[in-house]
Design a protein around this motif. Structure first.
Motif, short mmCIF file in Angstrom:
data_model
loop_
_atom_site.label_atom_id
_atom_site.label_comp_id
_atom_site.label_asym_id
_atom_site.label_seq_id
_atom_site.Cartn_x
_atom_site.Cartn_y
_atom_site.Cartn_z
N MET A 154 25.13 9.04 63.35
CA MET A 154 25.03 7.91 62.43
C MET A 154 23.67 7.23 62.56
N ASN A 155 23.25 7.00 63.81
CA ASN A 155 21.97 6.34 64.05
C ASN A 155 20.80 7.14 63.49
N ASP A 156 20.90 8.47 63.58
CA ASP A 156 19.83 9.34 63.08
C ASP A 156 20.06 9.76 61.62
N GLU A 157 21.11 9.23 61.00
CA GLU A 157 21.47 9.53 59.62
C GLU A 157 21.60 11.04 59.37
N LEU A 158 22.26 11.72 60.29
CA LEU A 158 22.49 13.15 60.18
C LEU A 158 23.77 13.42 59.39
N GLU A 159 23.78 14.52 58.68
CA GLU A 159 24.96 14.99 57.99
C GLU A 159 25.18 16.44 58.39
N GLY A 160 26.41 16.91 58.24
CA GLY A 160 26.66 18.30 58.61
C GLY A 160 28.01 18.80 58.18
N LYS A 161 28.13 20.12 58.22
CA LYS A 161 29.39 20.81 57.94
C LYS A 161 29.57 21.86 59.03
N ALA A 162 30.81 22.06 59.41
CA ALA A 162 31.13 23.07 60.42
C ALA A 162 32.49 23.68 60.06
N LYS A 163 32.74 24.85 60.64
CA LYS A 163 34.04 25.49 60.48
C LYS A 163 34.51 25.93 61.86
N VAL A 164 35.77 25.64 62.14
CA VAL A 164 36.36 26.03 63.41
C VAL A 164 37.64 26.82 63.13
N LYS A 165 37.77 27.96 63.78
CA LYS A 165 38.99 28.76 63.67
C LYS A 165 39.94 28.28 64.74
N ILE A 166 41.15 27.95 64.33
CA ILE A 166 42.15 27.41 65.24
C ILE A 166 43.36 28.34 65.27
N SER A 167 43.85 28.62 66.47
CA SER A 167 45.07 29.40 66.65
C SER A 167 46.11 28.49 67.31
N ILE A 168 47.34 28.55 66.79
CA ILE A 168 48.42 27.72 67.32
C ILE A 168 49.65 28.57 67.62
N ASP A 169 50.50 28.04 68.48
CA ASP A 169 51.78 28.72 68.74
C ASP A 169 52.87 28.08 67.88
N ARG A 170 54.10 28.48 68.09
CA ARG A 170 55.23 27.99 67.28
C ARG A 170 55.45 26.48 67.39
N THR A 171 54.99 25.88 68.47
CA THR A 171 55.20 24.44 68.64
C THR A 171 54.07 23.61 68.02
N GLY A 172 53.01 24.28 67.56
CA GLY A 172 51.85 23.57 67.02
C GLY A 172 50.76 23.36 68.06
N THR A 173 51.00 23.79 69.29
CA THR A 173 49.99 23.66 70.33
C THR A 173 48.82 24.59 70.04
N ILE A 174 47.61 24.03 70.11
CA ILE A 174 46.42 24.84 69.89
C ILE A 174 46.22 25.72 71.12
N THR A 175 46.25 27.03 70.91
CA THR A 175 46.12 27.98 72.01
C THR A 175 44.69 28.50 72.14
N ALA A 176 43.91 28.40 71.07
CA ALA A 176 42.51 28.85 71.10
C ALA A 176 41.78 28.24 69.91
N HIS A 177 40.49 28.10 70.06
CA HIS A 177 39.66 27.68 68.94
C HIS A 177 38.27 28.26 69.12
N GLU A 178 37.58 28.44 68.00
CA GLU A 178 36.24 29.03 68.02
C GLU A 178 35.42 28.42 66.90
N LEU A 179 34.25 27.91 67.24
CA LEU A 179 33.34 27.40 66.23
C LEU A 179 32.73 28.60 65.52
N ILE A 180 33.13 28.82 64.27
CA ILE A 180 32.65 30.01 63.57
C ILE A 180 31.47 29.71 62.65
#
Length: 125
Positions: free
Chosen positions: A54-80
């Protein structure tokens, strides 16, 4: 003072959460849409605009791949797709921790592990 707003592109997220055809055949479209919407709301609530960005007035976009189990718990993630700014990429890591666990997937989704891509946007308005 600059008005800063974190924008989560809901339409992009909902389409990014599209599940393979085998899931769609067994799960109610309404249940899946409701689950996707609950994820969108949670992410929108927990995503923050890093102060340094915010201070540097930066903007950005990112994508993260998220894997979850049956309970909704995130089991893995990867910044793609990096935002191109370390401050946002570090925020992705923190965000994943803040949103864990995600809402429980609909019971009709029979797979024990689900993965989807979560697009994130930080934009100054």
């Amino acid at each position: 003072m600059t008005n800063v707003k974190t924008i989560l592109k809901i339409a992009t997220l909902v389409s990014a959460l599209a599940l393979p055809v085998s899931f769609a055949q067994t799960a109610s479209a309404g249940d899946i849409k409701s689950w996707q919407t609950s994820i969108v709301k949670l992410v929108a609530k927990k995503q923050v605009y890093p102060r340094a960005a915010m201070n540097d007035e930066l903007e950005g976009k990112a994508k993260v791949k998220i894997s979850i189990d049956r309970t909704g718990t995130i089991t893995a993630h990867e910044l793609i797709e990096s935002s191109g700014h370390d401050v946002f990429d570090q925020e992705v890591e923190a965000l994943v921790s803040r949103i864990n666990p995600l809402p429980t997937p609909p019971a009709e989704l029979s797979d024990n592990n689900l993965s989807f891509v979560l697009p994130l946007t930080w934009q100054i308005n």
